[in-house]
Design an enzyme around this catalytic site. Structure first.
Site, PDB file in Angstrom:
ATOM      1  N   GLY B  45       0.780  -1.230   0.000  1.00  0.00           N
ATOM      2  CA  GLY B  45       0.000   0.000   0.000  1.00  0.00           C
ATOM      3  C   GLY B  45       0.812   1.281   0.000  1.00  0.00           C
ATOM      4  CD  GLU B  97       2.846   0.401   7.479  1.00  0.00           C
ATOM      5  OE1 GLU B  97       2.161   0.409   6.439  1.00  0.00           O
ATOM      6  OE2 GLU B  97       2.953  -0.592   8.216  1.00  0.00           O
ATOM      7  CG  ASP B 101      -5.624   0.476  11.004  1.00  0.00           C
ATOM      8  OD1 ASP B 101      -4.700  -0.292  11.283  1.00  0.00           O
ATOM      9  OD2 ASP B 101      -6.412   0.258  10.068  1.00  0.00           O
ATOM     10  CB  VAL B 151     -10.083   5.880   3.599  1.00  0.00           C
ATOM     11  CG1 VAL B 151     -10.963   6.813   4.381  1.00  0.00           C
ATOM     12  CG2 VAL B 151      -8.811   5.574   4.362  1.00  0.00           C
TER      13      VAL B 151
END
Lengths: 328, 191
Positions: B45, B97, B101, B151
């Site tokens: 990601g 990153e 979370d 998201v």
């Protein structure tokens, strides 16, 4: 006398003479590295009495170095060059000292400072987490949660000290001649095994080769935990996956009392994570139905402001599962 | 167009993203002046963010990549699927990153990296979602703090989709909860 018997007799005689010099085999130093509350200190004391060795623990270490060179740092500096110089100087000093009187060095990075010397026996003492936890609970008269937090903090402190000042992952068994799990032995038995191992190593009867790591960490608790809900079990698996220690419903917090002081309402959060000193309560109910739990958590925070608790709602939980089950 | 139907509200436009990335890049450049950090990008990601961020840096740097196995039933422990090729000893490592979370992955990663003896380790995340935090981890740099919403876009995916979007969106939420949260943030323009 046949040659074989002569050889055994001489070896026996030699071992008696060396024992008289406070040595087993050629060893004049035993370093003991140990997990917190693994009985490593007790083994050091018993072994030192058996062999007539001096014990150098943290307190004695400070005074020994002070006598040798006043003001000399008691642990290696962090600068690379200064660290190398410190190690070289201390290594030579300890070797010289051991020639006068053999000793047990408890902790202090002994496995690293005296690495690779024939006159040094390196021992690692470990114990199952559950046993160490129980010892802390009994020794300091603490509940399971407090004990688990103390243990987690001390384990981390020890790991970081050795990593920072000596650059080692100290639980790697390859630093040691013997790794001993006191979950299976009494202190006396452990000392007997250690002395046997010292003789074997001294006689060069060990077979060289790599050891397998003994430190694949298992669940924090050994007993199978019965979860009240599948989501709790799944959450526990996620924590295990990331090597995070947990306790399941370890503490019940009284929330309300009647006029006679009897507890009439209490709350037991689902998980405690000692590494973060955090309680976790999972709820799979819809947000609208969580008011009871919200109320309990609010009350808990009022009564126990020092307690850190996090309520994970069904929606949050789905996020977590979705994330960890996703493609990242 | 089924994929697009799952998109919800716009959270951060490409202009907002570009502005914040530029600002964070300038902050990192100031902090690392005179040094040569190693940007350690966590696959997959963070790639989009890392590329844009690295273009804003005024200090020289090296770049390397790591990938961890995602949680899946049957796999007992997290595994390093792709390790770094660069020795970390003595290096100033900056972990990049996409989002932090729960902090579970990052906590594992930092504990693992500490054992490689870097001189320093810092964390830079595109998004920071402290409301979902379980493991306490320090985030030194981040572009945006977000509330508890799911998201996608700018590297963040849903089942592999939406990574390539230059903006950040919520996933479509039929309850309207995300829309209400975004309104409180002064956000929520439809795509």
């Amino acid at each position: 006398m046949p040659p074989l018997l002569t050889s055994y007799f001489l070896r026996f005689l030699n071992s008696i003479i060396k024992a008289g010099e406070n040595k087993v085999g050629n060893f004049s130093i035993v370093t003991i590295s140990r997990e917190v509350e693994s009985l490593g200190d007790e083994i050091a004391l018993r072994l030192s009495k058996k062999l007539g060795l001096e014990v150098i623990d943290r307190e004695r270490w400070v005074s020994v170095l002070e006598e040798w060179r006043p003001g000399f740092p008691t642990e290696p500096p962090l600068d690379d060059q200064a660290q190398r110089e410190w190690m070289t100087a201390v290594r030579s000093f300890l070797q010289e000292r051991a020639e006068k009187r053999a000793f047990v060095l408890l902790g202090r990075g002994g496995q690293r400072i005296l690495e690779g010397l024939d006159s040094v026996f390196h021992l690692l003492v470990v114990a199952p987490t559950e046993a160490r936890l129980r010892r802390i609970m009994e020794k300091y008269n603490q509940d399971e949660v407090t004990a688990a937090r103390i243990l987690a903090e001390q384990d981390l402190q020890r790991e970081r000290f050795l990593l920072r000042h000596f650059g080692i992952d100290w639980k790697n068994p390859l630093y040691y001649h013997l790794t001993l799990n006191t979950g299976s032995y009494q202190v006396e038995e452990a000392c007997h095994l250690i002395m046997e191992a010292m003789k074997k190593v001294a006689d060069r009867m060990v077979i060289p080769g790599k050891q397998e790591s003994l430190f694949e960490e298992k669940n924090f608790l050994k007993e199978a935990v019965v979860f009240s809900h599948p989501s709790e079990e799944e959450f526990a698996r996620i924590l295990d996956f990331y090597n995070i220690r947990w306790l399941y419903e370890p503490r019940t917090f009284p929330l309300a009392w009647d006029s006679e002081g009897n507890v009439v309402e209490a709350f037991a959060p689902d998980f405690y994570l000692p590494d973060f000193d955090l309680f976790i309560e999972l709820t799979t109910q819809k947000q609208k139905l969580t008011w009871k739990k919200n109320k309990k958590v609010r009350r808990l925070k009022e009564l126990y402001p020092e307690v850190k608790i996090k309520l994970i709602y069904a929606r949050d939980y789905q996020h977590i599962v979705r994330k960890f089950g996703g493609s990242k | 167009m089924i994929e697009q139907a799952r998109l919800g509200n716009l959270v951060f436009s490409r202009e907002e993203v570009a502005k914040r990335v530029q600002e964070v890049g300038a902050e990192i450049s100031r902090d690392y002046e005179g040094r040569r950090p190693l940007l350690l990008v966590i696959l997959r990601g963070a790639v989009y963010f890392a590329v844009d961020l690295s273009r804003t840096l005024s200090v020289p740097f090296d770049i390397d990549f790591m990938a961890l196995s995602p949680f899946k039933p049957g796999l007992q422990r997290v595994e390093i699927e792709k390790d770094v090729d660069t020795p970390l000893a003595g290096r100033d490592v900056l972990v990049i990153e996409d989002i932090v979370d729960t902090g579970l992955t990052l906590n594992f990663l930092l504990r693992h990296l500490e054992k490689r003896f870097p001189r320093s380790i810092r964390v830079c995340s595109f998004l920071n979602c402290p409301g979902r935090r379980i493991a306490e981890v320090e985030i030194h740099y981040f572009c945006f703090e977000i509330p508890d919403i799911y998201v996608v876009g700018y590297g963040l995916d849903f089942k592999g989709d939406f990574r390539n979007l230059p903006e950040v969106y919520t996933l479509y939420d039929p309850t309207g909860r995300d829309t209400q949260i975004l309104k409180k943030m002064g956000k929520g323009g439809k795509k």
